[in-house]
Design an enzyme around this catalytic site. Structure first.
Site, PDB file in Angstrom:
ATOM      1  CD  GLU A 123      48.981  48.311  -7.703  1.00 27.77           C
ATOM      2  OE1 GLU A 123      49.509  47.844  -8.732  1.00 27.77           O
ATOM      3  OE2 GLU A 123      48.423  49.415  -7.665  1.00 27.77           O
ATOM      4  CD  GLU A 272      51.192  52.963  -5.749  1.00 30.14           C
ATOM      5  OE1 GLU A 272      50.891  53.074  -6.966  1.00 30.14           O
ATOM      6  OE2 GLU A 272      51.908  52.045  -5.312  1.00 30.14           O
TER       7      GLU A 272
END
Length: 494
Positions: A123, A272
């Site tokens: 991220e 995720e």
């Protein structure tokens, strides 16, 4: 040669202790194995936990030798990672080549680790990073894939970048999936990255969390976060498509953003997705069970999303186990994403095959614990000790995990004495039950009587006897997020 021989020995040992399970999971299903814990289960125990529950894919957040030793010889396909703090370094091709040698070549032998992806960063374009990794990510991605190619792994191992769903959105004037676009400040970088992924044959990896849509937003319609509810009070209707859950709407917003830059068919991996079980009023076991039940049925049926119907989507659940040293800056729920507890016990029935027949997952085997003793509030403490007690509880919670004590959490109903006992015990366990860890200026005592810690649904844990302490410091923000509420409850002893 010596290193390769050593790893073959490790692999042989792991294979010898892992029992292949008859369990199966949804096609394309994997799980994230995080290691941010004060006490970690041995890697061979973790490897067996994965296999006993049928997982054939796993995603980890580095290429740590301890974790890799657990995966060696299992046949589990792995996504390993270059951490964010190494992105600038591997922007130098020599460093990228060295990383591939140490993290890929080292484990690429018969009976080694079956590496399929390298996650370049985690991220890195998150808004909270304020652009810190924006310039480093794409050069790092290019170098890692080039190094994989030149080492002969490029056809089998692809470099990708897991991004947070905050890199794309729809304009406020037209908040529908078909209007999806990349965030203005990273649009150029995302376009460069997507072009490279398309050329290399790699997927884009994205993390999607319906829970976060609900967290902190009391106006968000609860059922819209799940797969078995219905459309929100104001239905999201987009070109005749009625979106009934936020996952589909989020995923299709990304598809539209990709289409807008000419890559609407680029493969997408869900890096995720999950639901936490503590640390917030909506982070509960029943909600987690509801979410996973709907998700797994969807994956098994290959329903896809409206813009990609019948698509096979590769998905990594988040996560395997609770991690008691994760930063709680996003929220106290961060330490409770696991479908297993910190010691490998399943939290709720789960149907990993998506067939609609949930059962308790197989627990970790061979787990060893510290002795059955706890650190609790000294029964002789009086109201006169309230000031010292608040200071000591604050200290305990700033150096251990008190997130279960928050409002609406599993231990949120404790009285002031119960709060103190919980805080003292969680610190004591995190410190490996060291004698000096249960003193707190004479305010705490050790007990071996479990009746002293019987507190309803609140779990006063005994820690695992880990192979080694992880040694990770608890994030400083825990002092604010965890301790403040506890200290406030200790102003008056009851």
């Amino acid at each position: 040669m010596a290193a390769a021989t050593a790893w073959r020995c490790v692999a042989a040992v792991v294979v010898g202790v892992v029992i292949m399970a008859a369990a199966a999971v949804v096609d394309g299903l994997g799980v994230n194995w995080g290691t941010m814990a004060t006490h970690r289960l041995p890697p061979k125990v973790m490897a067996r936990l994965l296999q006993d529950n049928g997982f054939k894919k796993v995603k980890i957040f580095d290429a740590d030798a301890t974790t890799m030793s657990g995966l060696a010889g299992t046949g589990i396909e792995a996504m390993i990672a270059v951490p964010n703090d190494m992105l600038a370094a591997v922007g130098d091709y020599g460093r990228a080549r060295e990383w591939v040698k140490e993290s890929v070549t080292r484990y690429s032998f018969d009976g080694g680790v079956d590496i399929r992806y390298v996650a370049v960063g985690n991220e890195p374009f998150l808004k909270a990073y304020n652009g810190e990794f924006d310039r480093a990510t794409v050069p790092a991605l290019r170098n890692i894939q080039r190094a994989l190619d030149e080492a002969g792994y490029g056809k089998r191992i692809k470099a990708t970048v897991p991004v947070n769903a905050d890199v794309y959105d729809s304009p406020a004037s037209n908040p529908v999936p078909s209007a999806g676009r990349f965030r203005d400040d990273v649009a150029g970088t995302m376009a460069d990255m997507v072009r490279f992924l398309n050329r290399s044959g790699a997927p884009l990896t994205v993390n999607i969390y319906p829970f976060l849509s609900l967290y902190g937003n009391d106006d968000f319609p609860l059922d819209y976060a799940f797969f078995d509810g219905g459309p929100p009070p104001r239905p999201v209707v987009d070109n005749g498509i009625n979106y009934t859950n936020v996952f589909d709407a989020n995923f299709d917003t990304l598809v539209s953003a990709l289409k807008r830059i000419g890559f609407g068919s680029l493969p997408i991996v869900i890096g995720e997705v999950g639901w936490p079980t503590d640390g917030d009023k909506h982070a509960t076991v029943p909600y987690a069970q509801r979410f996973y039940s709907g998700l797994l049925k969807r994956l098994a049926a290959r329903r896809g999303t409206p813009l990609r119907p019948r698509a096979r989507i590769e998905v990594y659940l988040f996560g395997l186990m609770d991690e008691d040293t994760k930063s709680v800056a996003p929220g106290n729920f961060e330490r409770h994403w696991g479908i297993f507890t910190f010691d490998g016990r399943p939290k709720f029935p789960l149907d990993l095959r998506g067939a609609g027949r949930p059962a308790m997952p197989v627990p970790a085997k061979g787990v060893k614990y510290l002795p059955r003793r706890w650190c609790v509030l000294n029964p002789n403490v009086t109201d006169d000790d309230a000031g010292r007690l608040a200071d000591n509880v604050g200290y305990a919670c700033s150096h251990s995990d008190c997130t279960a004590l928050g409002y609406g959490c599993s231990c949120g109903a404790l009285d002031a004495r119960g709060n103190a006992s919980y805080a003292f015990n969680v610190y004591y366990q995190a410190q490996g039950q060291a004698d000096a860890a249960c003193d707190f200026q004479g305010l705490a005592v050790v007990t071996e009587d479990d009746r002293d810690v019987a507190q309803g649904a609140c779990n006063f844990s005994v820690q695992v006897a880990a192979a080694a302490l992880a040694g990770a410091a608890v994030a400083a923000d825990a002092a604010v997020a965890c301790a403040a509420a506890v200290v406030a409850a200790l102003l008056v002893l009851v």
